[in-house]
Design an enzyme around this catalytic site. Sequence first.
Site, PDB file in Angstrom:
ATOM      1  N   ALA A 164       0.915  -1.347  -0.059  1.00 55.24           N
ATOM      2  CA  ALA A 164      -0.065   0.021   0.194  1.00 55.24           C
ATOM      3  C   ALA A 164       0.916   1.186  -0.063  1.00 55.24           C
ATOM      4  O   ALA A 164       0.415   2.533  -0.135  1.00 55.24           O
ATOM      5  CB  ALA A 164      -0.968   0.151   1.473  1.00 55.24           C
ATOM      6  N   TYR A 176       7.193 -13.481 -13.925  1.00 54.26           N
ATOM      7  CA  TYR A 176       5.794 -12.351 -13.585  1.00 54.26           C
ATOM      8  C   TYR A 176       4.558 -13.062 -14.303  1.00 54.26           C
ATOM      9  O   TYR A 176       3.678 -12.949 -13.716  1.00 54.26           O
ATOM     10  CB  TYR A 176       6.320 -11.057 -14.288  1.00 54.26           C
ATOM     11  CG  TYR A 176       5.329 -10.096 -13.863  1.00 54.26           C
ATOM     12  CD1 TYR A 176       5.318  -9.512 -12.358  1.00 54.26           C
ATOM     13  CD2 TYR A 176       4.637  -9.589 -14.698  1.00 54.26           C
ATOM     14  CE1 TYR A 176       4.355  -8.317 -12.138  1.00 54.26           C
ATOM     15  CE2 TYR A 176       3.515  -8.439 -14.562  1.00 54.26           C
ATOM     16  CZ  TYR A 176       3.442  -7.927 -13.286  1.00 54.26           C
ATOM     17  OH  TYR A 176       2.479  -7.098 -12.937  1.00 54.26           O
TER      18      TYR A 176
HETATM   19  N1  LIG Z   1       2.383  -0.999 -12.864  1.00 48.27           N
HETATM   20  C1  LIG Z   1       1.708  -1.386 -13.871  1.00 48.27           C
HETATM   21  O1  LIG Z   1       1.591  -1.304 -15.014  1.00 48.27           O
HETATM   22  C2  LIG Z   1       1.016  -2.847 -13.312  1.00 48.27           C
HETATM   23  C3  LIG Z   1       0.958  -3.284 -12.268  1.00 48.27           C
HETATM   24  N2  LIG Z   1       0.067  -4.495 -11.843  1.00 48.27           N
HETATM   25  C4  LIG Z   1       0.368  -5.188 -10.470  1.00 48.27           C
HETATM   26  O2  LIG Z   1      -0.199  -4.129  -9.506  1.00 48.27           O
HETATM   27  C5  LIG Z   1       0.495  -4.186  -8.131  1.00 48.27           C
HETATM   28  C6  LIG Z   1       1.034  -3.306  -7.484  1.00 48.27           C
HETATM   29  O3  LIG Z   1       2.167  -2.881  -8.359  1.00 48.27           O
HETATM   30  P1  LIG Z   1       2.605  -1.112  -8.870  1.00 48.27           P
HETATM   31  O4  LIG Z   1       1.989  -0.260  -7.944  1.00 48.27           O
HETATM   32  O5  LIG Z   1       2.633  -1.060 -10.319  1.00 48.27           O
HETATM   33  O6  LIG Z   1       4.204  -1.333  -8.302  1.00 48.27           O
HETATM   34  P2  LIG Z   1       5.165  -0.616  -7.182  1.00 48.27           P
HETATM   35  O7  LIG Z   1       6.231  -1.287  -7.301  1.00 48.27           O
HETATM   36  O8  LIG Z   1       4.931   0.571  -7.167  1.00 48.27           O
HETATM   37  O9  LIG Z   1       4.250  -1.164  -5.830  1.00 48.27           O
HETATM   38  C7  LIG Z   1       4.570  -2.552  -5.266  1.00 48.27           C
HETATM   39  C8  LIG Z   1       4.111  -2.469  -3.958  1.00 48.27           C
HETATM   40  O10 LIG Z   1       4.305  -3.853  -3.411  1.00 48.27           O
HETATM   41  C9  LIG Z   1       5.084  -3.671  -2.217  1.00 48.27           C
HETATM   42  N3  LIG Z   1       6.148  -4.950  -2.090  1.00 48.27           N
HETATM   43  C10 LIG Z   1       6.678  -5.634  -3.145  1.00 48.27           C
HETATM   44  N4  LIG Z   1       7.260  -6.715  -2.507  1.00 48.27           N
HETATM   45  C11 LIG Z   1       6.809  -6.897  -1.207  1.00 48.27           C
HETATM   46  C12 LIG Z   1       6.841  -7.982  -0.417  1.00 48.27           C
HETATM   47  N5  LIG Z   1       7.668  -8.942  -0.438  1.00 48.27           N
HETATM   48  N6  LIG Z   1       6.106  -7.690   0.850  1.00 48.27           N
HETATM   49  C13 LIG Z   1       5.362  -6.526   1.111  1.00 48.27           C
HETATM   50  N7  LIG Z   1       5.297  -5.624  -0.029  1.00 48.27           N
HETATM   51  C14 LIG Z   1       5.940  -5.885  -0.935  1.00 48.27           C
HETATM   52  C15 LIG Z   1       6.001  -2.781  -2.623  1.00 48.27           C
HETATM   53  O11 LIG Z   1       6.796  -2.222  -1.364  1.00 48.27           O
HETATM   54  P3  LIG Z   1       8.128  -1.524  -1.502  1.00 48.27           P
HETATM   55  O12 LIG Z   1       7.848  -0.039  -1.682  1.00 48.27           O
HETATM   56  O13 LIG Z   1       8.745  -1.691  -0.045  1.00 48.27           O
HETATM   57  O14 LIG Z   1       9.009  -2.200  -2.720  1.00 48.27           O
HETATM   58  C16 LIG Z   1       5.082  -1.677  -3.037  1.00 48.27           C
HETATM   59  O15 LIG Z   1       4.445  -1.313  -2.047  1.00 48.27           O
HETATM   60  C17 LIG Z   1       1.570  -5.603  -8.530  1.00 48.27           C
HETATM   61  O16 LIG Z   1       1.027  -6.623  -7.849  1.00 48.27           O
HETATM   62  C18 LIG Z   1       1.635  -5.497  -9.882  1.00 48.27           C
HETATM   63  O17 LIG Z   1       2.095  -6.694 -10.559  1.00 48.27           O
HETATM   64  C19 LIG Z   1      -0.445  -5.079 -12.749  1.00 48.27           C
HETATM   65  C20 LIG Z   1      -0.699  -4.555 -13.894  1.00 48.27           C
HETATM   66  C21 LIG Z   1      -0.085  -3.323 -14.323  1.00 48.27           C
HETATM   67  C1  LIG Z   2      10.149   1.630 -27.608  1.00 48.15           C
HETATM   68  C2  LIG Z   2      10.173   0.283 -26.899  1.00 48.15           C
HETATM   69  C3  LIG Z   2      11.539  -0.027 -26.127  1.00 48.15           C
HETATM   70  C4  LIG Z   2       9.075  -0.032 -26.367  1.00 48.15           C
HETATM   71  C5  LIG Z   2       8.814  -1.140 -25.215  1.00 48.15           C
HETATM   72  C6  LIG Z   2       7.680  -0.846 -24.790  1.00 48.15           C
HETATM   73  C7  LIG Z   2       7.490  -2.291 -23.675  1.00 48.15           C
HETATM   74  C8  LIG Z   2       8.520  -1.834 -22.536  1.00 48.15           C
HETATM   75  C9  LIG Z   2       6.117  -1.942 -22.857  1.00 48.15           C
HETATM   76  C10 LIG Z   2       4.976  -2.007 -23.795  1.00 48.15           C
HETATM   77  C11 LIG Z   2       3.900  -2.859 -23.027  1.00 48.15           C
HETATM   78  C12 LIG Z   2       4.157  -2.493 -21.655  1.00 48.15           C
HETATM   79  C13 LIG Z   2       3.657  -3.364 -20.668  1.00 48.15           C
HETATM   80  C14 LIG Z   2       4.312  -3.658 -19.475  1.00 48.15           C
HETATM   81  C15 LIG Z   2       5.591  -3.268 -19.356  1.00 48.15           C
HETATM   82  C16 LIG Z   2       6.449  -2.384 -20.469  1.00 48.15           C
HETATM   83  C17 LIG Z   2       5.604  -2.965 -21.895  1.00 48.15           C
HETATM   84  C18 LIG Z   2       6.123  -4.223 -22.087  1.00 48.15           C
HETATM   85  C19 LIG Z   2       3.458  -4.609 -18.425  1.00 48.15           C
HETATM   86  C20 LIG Z   2       4.004  -6.136 -18.674  1.00 48.15           C
HETATM   87  C21 LIG Z   2       4.111  -4.008 -17.071  1.00 48.15           C
HETATM   88  C22 LIG Z   2       3.314  -4.758 -15.744  1.00 48.15           C
HETATM   89  C23 LIG Z   2       1.991  -5.451 -16.121  1.00 48.15           C
HETATM   90  O1  LIG Z   2       1.630  -5.955 -15.270  1.00 48.15           O
HETATM   91  C24 LIG Z   2       1.197  -5.158 -17.277  1.00 48.15           C
HETATM   92  C25 LIG Z   2       1.996  -4.446 -18.353  1.00 48.15           C
HETATM   93  C26 LIG Z   2       1.479  -4.461 -19.798  1.00 48.15           C
HETATM   94  C27 LIG Z   2       1.914  -3.665 -20.725  1.00 48.15           C
END
Ligand SMILES: NC(=O)C1=CN([C@@H]2O[C@H](COP(=O)(O)OP(=O)(O)OC[C@H]3O[C@@H](n4cnc5c(N)ncnc54)[C@H](OP(=O)(O)O)[C@@H]3O)[C@@H](O)[C@H]2O)C=CC1
Ligand SMILES: CC(C)=CCC[C@@H](C)[C@H]1CC[C@H]2C3=C(CC[C@]12C)[C@@]1(C)CCC(=O)C[C@@H]1CC3
Length: 317
Positions: A16, A199
């Site tokens: 969170a 992942y």
């Molecule tokens: N960003 C995106 O595009 C997407 C993200 N998600 C999912 O959303 C969720 C949140 O990710 P996101 O907000 O993007 O990433 P962040 O890295 O910003 O947030 C991840 C959070 O999880 C915590 N965390 C990681 N490992 C642990 C652990 N071992 N114990 C407790 N807390 C932990 C982190 O804490 P700390 O600060 O201590 O590292 C942080 O608060 C994830 O499950 C991710 O897979 C899904 C789809 C897309």
């Molecule tokens: C020019 C260049 C190098 C482009 C690359 C783009 C990619 C890095 C992104 C395109 C779609 C993205 C994506 C994610 C990560 C970054 C990309 C692969 C995620 C896998 C990140 C975490 C998730 O849970 C879902 C996201 C889907 C799309």
Amino acid sequence: MMSSDNMKKVVLVTGANSGIGLALCKRLLSVDDQIHLCLACRNMQRAETARAALLCSHPGADIALLKVDVGSLKSVLEAAKELKQRYRRLDYLYLNAGIMPNPRIDFNAFINGLFSRKAIHMFATGEGLLTQEDQVTEDGLQNVFATNVFGHFILLRELEPFLCQSEKESLVIWSSSSNARRSAFSLTDYQHTQGKESYSSSKYATDLLSVALNNHYNKQGLYSSVVCPGLVMTHLTYGILPPFFWTLILPIMLLVWLFKQKPESLDPLAKYYSCTSGLGSNYVKPVKMDLDEEAAEAFYQKLLDLETKYRCWQNVK
Ligand SMILES: NC(=O)C1=CN([C@@H]2O[C@H](COP(=O)(O)OP(=O)(O)OC[C@H]3O[C@@H](n4cnc5c(N)ncnc54)[C@H](OP(=O)(O)O)[C@@H]3O)[C@@H](O)[C@H]2O)C=CC1
Ligand SMILES: CC(C)=CCC[C@@H](C)[C@H]1CC[C@H]2C3=C(CC[C@]12C)[C@@]1(C)CCC(=O)C[C@@H]1CC3
């Protein structure tokens, strides 16, 4: 008789302190500031900062902190014990914490994908583009599996008596991903020790687990669902490419999407409209998951076996 404090809903959010978890907490408080909100984080300093930020926008909100490293079984068990002492109920459990360690972009796959019919799909889901280097935890588990799936599963199992109460329903919500892919997951290697898409595998595993949880727990008032946040700029995505790179490529990604739009793919009898309205917001649409219930059940049984093994091990230690 229940006091009004005991009647307040208890909401727990893992991970969170940043990104989607923190944004979710802010949103939850703006919808209902009468909840007991518990930020479950591994780093208490970051958790304190998040709490302070939330209190700035919602002064007077009831926000507690809970220390938990979901990648460590000992920590999860301790956190669950602490929670059971603090609260008498748990209404919403957001299993959001997640990691994608050492992500690498496969540039060959990127170039090939760019000129293929799968370009839009690739940009939307990252399918086949990303690889990760996983590690083994102190418990001997693959880190991504332990953090994204198993630690959360054990937390949920420990909190079962709170989540399954006859007088009310509880909801478990998993942060899944569009990157969850059937072909990255294998029942015989569900921790993903062999491949480089831990992942993707772990997110597919959460989808399977959610289906199995519904089959096992709905009768007891526990409901599970998965949400898929799309692509969000957080620490996780900044681990893949630095922020300035994202600023550069986001407009290009939008252009690719525009040029790839085929007019004939639009249904003339459909209206394409935003789901946002003044009568309540619904930004999402349901997408059927690519899985079957037998696989979900088989995976669930494997998790139960692993749980038994680790509980015995904890007792022996
Ligand atoms: N960003 C995106 O595009 C997407 C993200 N998600 C999912 O959303 C969720 C949140 O990710 P996101 O907000 O993007 O990433 P962040 O890295 O910003 O947030 C991840 C959070 O999880 C915590 N965390 C990681 N490992 C642990 C652990 N071992 N114990 C407790 N807390 C932990 C982190 O804490 P700390 O600060 O201590 O590292 C942080 O608060 C994830 O499950 C991710 O897979 C899904 C789809 C897309
Ligand atoms: C020019 C260049 C190098 C482009 C690359 C783009 C990619 C890095 C992104 C395109 C779609 C993205 C994506 C994610 C990560 C970054 C990309 C692969 C995620 C896998 C990140 C975490 C998730 O849970 C879902 C996201 C889907 C799309």
